[in-house]
Design a protein around this motif. Structure first.
Motif, PDB file in Angstrom:
ATOM      1  N   PRO A  85       0.683  -1.167   0.091  1.00 55.42           N
ATOM      2  CA  PRO A  85      -0.115   0.085   0.095  1.00 55.42           C
ATOM      3  C   PRO A  85       0.932   1.195  -0.091  1.00 55.42           C
ATOM      4  CG  PRO A  85      -0.718  -1.613   1.654  1.00 55.42           C
ATOM      5  CD  PRO A  85       0.565  -2.182   1.056  1.00 55.42           C
ATOM      6  N   ARG A  86       0.371   2.262  -0.774  1.00 51.69           N
ATOM      7  CA  ARG A  86       1.114   3.427  -0.868  1.00 51.69           C
ATOM      8  C   ARG A  86       0.779   4.244   0.377  1.00 51.69           C
ATOM      9  NH1 ARG A  86       0.982   5.822  -6.916  1.00 51.69           N
ATOM     10  NH2 ARG A  86       1.580   3.874  -7.914  1.00 51.69           N
ATOM     11  N   ALA A  87       1.675   4.860   1.180  1.00 58.39           N
ATOM     12  CA  ALA A  87       1.217   5.643   2.386  1.00 58.39           C
ATOM     13  C   ALA A  87      -0.110   6.515   2.152  1.00 58.39           C
ATOM     14  CB  ALA A  87       2.324   6.401   3.028  1.00 58.39           C
ATOM     15  N   PHE A 136     -10.148  14.661  -0.177  1.00 63.87           N
ATOM     16  CA  PHE A 136     -11.036  15.600  -0.510  1.00 63.87           C
ATOM     17  C   PHE A 136     -10.485  16.870  -0.996  1.00 63.87           C
ATOM     18  CE2 PHE A 136     -15.257  18.056  -0.795  1.00 63.87           C
ATOM     19  CZ  PHE A 136     -15.766  17.323  -2.009  1.00 63.87           C
ATOM     20  N   ALA A 137      -9.138  17.000  -0.232  1.00 65.85           N
ATOM     21  CA  ALA A 137      -8.790  18.407  -0.346  1.00 65.85           C
ATOM     22  C   ALA A 137      -7.710  18.324  -1.527  1.00 65.85           C
ATOM     23  CB  ALA A 137      -7.793  18.824   0.949  1.00 65.85           C
ATOM     24  N   TRP A 138      -7.373  17.187  -2.296  1.00 63.35           N
ATOM     25  CA  TRP A 138      -6.276  17.397  -3.306  1.00 63.35           C
ATOM     26  C   TRP A 138      -7.071  18.087  -4.554  1.00 63.35           C
ATOM     27  CZ3 TRP A 138      -5.245  11.293  -3.926  1.00 63.35           C
ATOM     28  CH2 TRP A 138      -4.442  10.900  -2.782  1.00 63.35           C
ATOM     29  N   ASP A 139      -6.162  18.798  -5.173  1.00 60.65           N
ATOM     30  CA  ASP A 139      -6.540  19.389  -6.573  1.00 60.65           C
ATOM     31  C   ASP A 139      -6.205  18.370  -7.588  1.00 60.65           C
ATOM     32  OD1 ASP A 139      -3.779  19.660  -6.998  1.00 60.65           O
ATOM     33  OD2 ASP A 139      -3.656  21.750  -6.160  1.00 60.65           O
ATOM     34  N   GLU A 140      -6.392  18.736  -8.764  1.00 57.34           N
ATOM     35  CA  GLU A 140      -6.303  17.763  -9.915  1.00 57.34           C
ATOM     36  C   GLU A 140      -4.721  17.546 -10.122  1.00 57.34           C
ATOM     37  OE1 GLU A 140      -7.586  16.824 -14.363  1.00 57.34           O
ATOM     38  OE2 GLU A 140      -7.736  18.951 -13.532  1.00 57.34           O
ATOM     39  N   GLU A 141      -3.782  18.398  -9.721  1.00 55.75           N
ATOM     40  CA  GLU A 141      -2.487  18.323  -9.704  1.00 55.75           C
ATOM     41  C   GLU A 141      -1.783  17.244  -8.848  1.00 55.75           C
ATOM     42  OE1 GLU A 141       1.643  18.145  -8.927  1.00 55.75           O
ATOM     43  OE2 GLU A 141      -0.070  19.273  -7.537  1.00 55.75           O
ATOM     44  N   GLN A 142      -2.399  17.483  -7.714  1.00 51.79           N
ATOM     45  CA  GLN A 142      -2.028  16.524  -6.370  1.00 51.79           C
ATOM     46  C   GLN A 142      -2.598  15.020  -6.823  1.00 51.79           C
ATOM     47  OE1 GLN A 142      -3.648  19.107  -3.266  1.00 51.79           O
ATOM     48  NE2 GLN A 142      -1.836  18.178  -2.081  1.00 51.79           N
ATOM     49  N   PHE A 143      -3.856  14.949  -7.407  1.00 49.90           N
ATOM     50  CA  PHE A 143      -4.307  13.602  -7.606  1.00 49.90           C
ATOM     51  C   PHE A 143      -3.461  12.758  -8.846  1.00 49.90           C
ATOM     52  CE2 PHE A 143      -6.964  11.240 -10.515  1.00 49.90           C
ATOM     53  CZ  PHE A 143      -7.627  10.078  -9.580  1.00 49.90           C
ATOM     54  N   LEU A 144      -3.221  13.747  -9.670  1.00 47.46           N
ATOM     55  CA  LEU A 144      -2.623  13.020 -10.858  1.00 47.46           C
ATOM     56  C   LEU A 144      -1.002  12.540 -10.288  1.00 47.46           C
ATOM     57  CD1 LEU A 144      -3.472  15.206 -13.751  1.00 47.46           C
ATOM     58  CD2 LEU A 144      -4.321  12.732 -13.352  1.00 47.46           C
ATOM     59  N   ARG A 145      -0.375  13.422  -9.565  1.00 53.61           N
ATOM     60  CA  ARG A 145       1.023  12.995  -8.924  1.00 53.61           C
ATOM     61  C   ARG A 145       0.987  11.946  -8.142  1.00 53.61           C
ATOM     62  NH1 ARG A 145       2.838  14.883  -4.528  1.00 53.61           N
ATOM     63  NH2 ARG A 145       1.454  16.747  -4.538  1.00 53.61           N
ATOM     64  N   ILE A 146      -0.123  11.891  -7.081  1.00 50.31           N
ATOM     65  CA  ILE A 146      -0.153  11.007  -6.029  1.00 50.31           C
ATOM     66  C   ILE A 146      -0.510   9.631  -6.755  1.00 50.31           C
ATOM     67  CG2 ILE A 146      -1.045  10.404  -3.658  1.00 50.31           C
ATOM     68  CD1 ILE A 146      -1.145  13.219  -3.225  1.00 50.31           C
ATOM     69  N   THR A 147      -1.349   9.561  -7.567  1.00 54.17           N
ATOM     70  CA  THR A 147      -2.057   8.389  -8.093  1.00 54.17           C
ATOM     71  C   THR A 147      -1.195   7.908  -9.277  1.00 54.17           C
ATOM     72  OG1 THR A 147      -3.579   9.404  -9.476  1.00 54.17           O
ATOM     73  CG2 THR A 147      -4.144   8.847  -7.325  1.00 54.17           C
ATOM     74  N   ALA A 148      -0.024   8.625  -9.772  1.00 55.92           N
ATOM     75  CA  ALA A 148       0.667   8.004 -10.984  1.00 55.92           C
ATOM     76  C   ALA A 148       1.148   6.617 -10.710  1.00 55.92           C
ATOM     77  CB  ALA A 148       2.014   9.053 -11.102  1.00 55.92           C
ATOM     78  N   GLY A 149       0.907   5.993 -11.777  1.00 55.94           N
ATOM     79  CA  GLY A 149       1.173   4.398 -11.776  1.00 55.94           C
ATOM     80  C   GLY A 149       0.162   3.644 -11.011  1.00 55.94           C
ATOM     81  N   SER A 150      -1.100   4.167 -10.449  1.00 58.35           N
ATOM     82  CA  SER A 150      -1.934   3.426  -9.719  1.00 58.35           C
ATOM     83  C   SER A 150      -3.153   3.363 -10.577  1.00 58.35           C
ATOM     84  CB  SER A 150      -2.482   4.354  -8.420  1.00 58.35           C
ATOM     85  OG  SER A 150      -3.465   3.882  -7.911  1.00 58.35           O
ATOM     86  N   ALA A 151      -4.014   2.067 -10.414  1.00 56.46           N
ATOM     87  CA  ALA A 151      -4.977   1.975 -10.995  1.00 56.46           C
ATOM     88  C   ALA A 151      -6.202   3.109 -10.709  1.00 56.46           C
ATOM     89  CB  ALA A 151      -5.799   0.581 -10.690  1.00 56.46           C
ATOM     90  N   ILE A 152      -6.095   3.828  -9.516  1.00 58.28           N
ATOM     91  CA  ILE A 152      -7.041   4.830  -9.366  1.00 58.28           C
ATOM     92  C   ILE A 152      -6.820   5.904 -10.164  1.00 58.28           C
ATOM     93  CG2 ILE A 152      -7.719   6.451  -7.490  1.00 58.28           C
ATOM     94  CD1 ILE A 152      -6.237   4.485  -5.596  1.00 58.28           C
ATOM     95  N   ARG A 153      -5.870   6.027 -10.953  1.00 60.11           N
ATOM     96  CA  ARG A 153      -5.636   7.411 -11.711  1.00 60.11           C
ATOM     97  C   ARG A 153      -6.924   7.383 -12.904  1.00 60.11           C
ATOM     98  NH1 ARG A 153      -0.430   9.591 -14.799  1.00 60.11           N
ATOM     99  NH2 ARG A 153      -0.445  11.936 -14.065  1.00 60.11           N
ATOM    100  N   ARG A 154      -7.264   5.994 -13.471  1.00 59.07           N
ATOM    101  CA  ARG A 154      -8.051   5.893 -14.501  1.00 59.07           C
ATOM    102  C   ARG A 154      -9.427   6.688 -14.252  1.00 59.07           C
ATOM    103  NH1 ARG A 154     -11.388   1.120 -14.322  1.00 59.07           N
ATOM    104  NH2 ARG A 154     -11.698   1.349 -16.651  1.00 59.07           N
ATOM    105  N   ILE A 155      -9.771   6.788 -13.206  1.00 55.06           N
ATOM    106  CA  ILE A 155     -11.136   7.488 -12.917  1.00 55.06           C
ATOM    107  C   ILE A 155     -11.123   9.015 -13.119  1.00 55.06           C
ATOM    108  CG2 ILE A 155     -11.923   5.507 -11.422  1.00 55.06           C
ATOM    109  CD1 ILE A 155     -11.876   7.387  -9.000  1.00 55.06           C
ATOM    110  N   GLY A 156     -10.042   9.487 -12.874  1.00 53.56           N
ATOM    111  CA  GLY A 156      -9.753  10.967 -12.912  1.00 53.56           C
ATOM    112  C   GLY A 156     -10.364  11.733 -11.731  1.00 53.56           C
ATOM    113  N   HIS A 157     -10.009  12.867 -11.816  1.00 52.76           N
ATOM    114  CA  HIS A 157     -10.150  13.832 -10.393  1.00 52.76           C
ATOM    115  C   HIS A 157     -11.437  13.961 -10.082  1.00 52.76           C
ATOM    116  CE1 HIS A 157      -9.640  17.791  -8.171  1.00 52.76           C
ATOM    117  NE2 HIS A 157      -9.170  16.872  -7.270  1.00 52.76           N
ATOM    118  N   LEU A 158     -12.492  14.220 -11.057  1.00 53.56           N
ATOM    119  CA  LEU A 158     -13.775  14.788 -10.894  1.00 53.56           C
ATOM    120  C   LEU A 158     -14.439  13.323 -10.243  1.00 53.56           C
ATOM    121  CD1 LEU A 158     -16.086  16.648 -11.274  1.00 53.56           C
ATOM    122  CD2 LEU A 158     -16.499  15.426 -13.556  1.00 53.56           C
ATOM    123  N   ARG A 159     -14.409  12.017 -10.739  1.00 52.13           N
ATOM    124  CA  ARG A 159     -14.992  11.000 -10.252  1.00 52.13           C
ATOM    125  C   ARG A 159     -14.285  10.661  -8.681  1.00 52.13           C
ATOM    126  NH1 ARG A 159     -15.440   6.178 -14.434  1.00 52.13           N
ATOM    127  NH2 ARG A 159     -13.632   7.376 -15.603  1.00 52.13           N
TER     128      ARG A 159
END
Length: 382
Positions: free
Chosen positions: A272-274, A285-308
């Motif tokens: 698990p990623r910390a 919920f506080a992550w902006d889109e840049e944070q979401f993309l950076r933290i989920t890079a290489g993760s399956a979660i990234r495919r749903i996008g920040h909005l979902r």
């Protein structure tokens, strides 16, 4: 080509090579999946696939792997454990302040890792056969219309449980599947006996009753579908049932008796990623889109996008115990997108309703205490 090879010996080598590459089990089956075609069509006819148009688009091609790679004679099916040592199931699910992410998605996206290992397995087979002739092979990991579960069952990796996942007597269901199509007439393995019996634990436990019959999932009701595959609005009837599950759902696996025998993963990439392990909903919920993309890079979660991602967390916040800062956080996100606003509105109303209920409960408790105090002060014959 094949008559120059000892195919039985090669099959044993393939299984040994597979284990050396990190697969816990390797099985081989033929390409005859025609019996699965009518079942798939009946499922599609009932619209159980929801918005997953690709399921219907490729239709019966899934039952014909030899059409994906012309000349294919065998499917080499593999499984790889993914359950991390620190899964923290109960501690996350039972804390409404935290977000629950399906355990398969806590680490690195498995698609690339398994595909690379399958490619290496194909290369080993190619090298072994190089003195005779070229072979043709192609790895698949959820990357093409192929029936991976029926193939795994035919290859002896387990049986399909009533929750529709493959179960193994020694490993439960916490594993990924992958396939290597190949044009060698290798000896095939035999299916194993089903072990579910009369157990219906997975059917009973499903929060949204998505298992509409044994072995049949209505994806439109499934939390994994609602949080991952569904692109638009989550039906309101399912939102309270989702609890704090923000990406996928593991309930049917958690309750399964066969997962007492689940084996932990040896793959560091699946650790698990910390930032995703027992995460606080308000932090996510506080992550902006840049944070979401950076933290989920290489993760399956990234495919749903920040909005979902925000949509799913909004629902979880609506289901959380009342807090003033939850309402404030939700209100700050208004205006980003109409679809998100709809979920935020619902979540805020849920929070405010819960606050009123808490106030009523406090007032009721205070009234009862006051009555007891008054009664203690009255004469015995009052």
């Amino acid at each position: 080509m094949a008559h120059h090879l000892d195919l039985n010996q090669l099959a044993q080598h393939i299984k040994q090579w597979g284990q050396s590459l990190g697969f816990q089990q390797v099985g081989i089956c033929d390409t005859g999946l025609s019996a699965e075609g009518p079942k798939l069509q009946a499922w599609l006819d009932k619209q159980y696939h929801g918005e997953m148009a690709w399921m219907a688009r490729y239709g019966m091609l899934r039952a014909r792997p030899h059409e994906l790679l012309p000349g294919t004679l065998r499917v080499i099916s593999v499984r790889m454990n993914y359950l991390p040592a620190e899964a923290s199931f109960a501690s996350t699910l039972n804390n409404s302040d935290l977000g629950y992410i399906s355990r398969y998605a806590l680490g690195r996206d498995y698609h690339k890792l398994l595909r690379q290992r399958l490619k290496k397995l194909g290369d080993k087979i190619q090298t072994y056969c190089s003195d005779i002739n070229e072979i043709s092979f192609r790895p698949f990991v959820d990357s093409a219309p192929i029936m991976e579960r029926p193939s795994a069952v035919k290859a002896g990796l387990g049986w399909v449980g009533k929750h529709s996942l493959v179960l193994n007597r020694e490993a439960g269901s916490w594993f990924f599947l992958g396939e290597l199509l190949i044009d060698l007439p290798l000896p095939i393995d035999q299916p194993v006996q089903e072990g579910c019996g009369r157990c219906v634990a997975c059917i009973t436990i499903c929060p949204t009753q998505a298992i509409v019959a044994p072995y049949t999932i209505d994806a439109r009701r499934c939390i994994s579908y609602l949080t991952i595959e569904l692109e638009g609005t989550i039906p309101e009837e399912f939102r309270p049932l989702m609890g704090n599950r923000i990406y996928g759902c593991d309930d049917c696996q958690l309750i399964c008796p066969w997962n007492r025998f689940a084996q932990l993963t040896d793959e560091e990439d699946f650790s698990p990623r910390a930032s995703l392990h027992t995460p606080k909903l308000l932090d996510l919920f506080a992550w902006d889109e840049e944070q979401f993309l950076r933290i989920t890079a290489g993760s399956a979660i990234r495919r749903i996008g920040h909005l979902r991602w925000l949509r799913n967390i909004s629902v979880a916040l609506g289901n959380a115990d009342y807090q003033d800062n939850i309402v404030l956080a939700l209100e700050k996100r208004r205006g980003l997108h109409p679809m998100l606003d709809e979920h935020i509105e619902w979540a805020v109303n849920q929070q405010l309703t819960r606050r009123v209920a808490q106030e009523v409960q406090v007032q009721s408790a205070q009234k009862k205490r006051l009555v007891r105090v008054v009664k203690r002060g009255l004469p015995r014959d009052a």
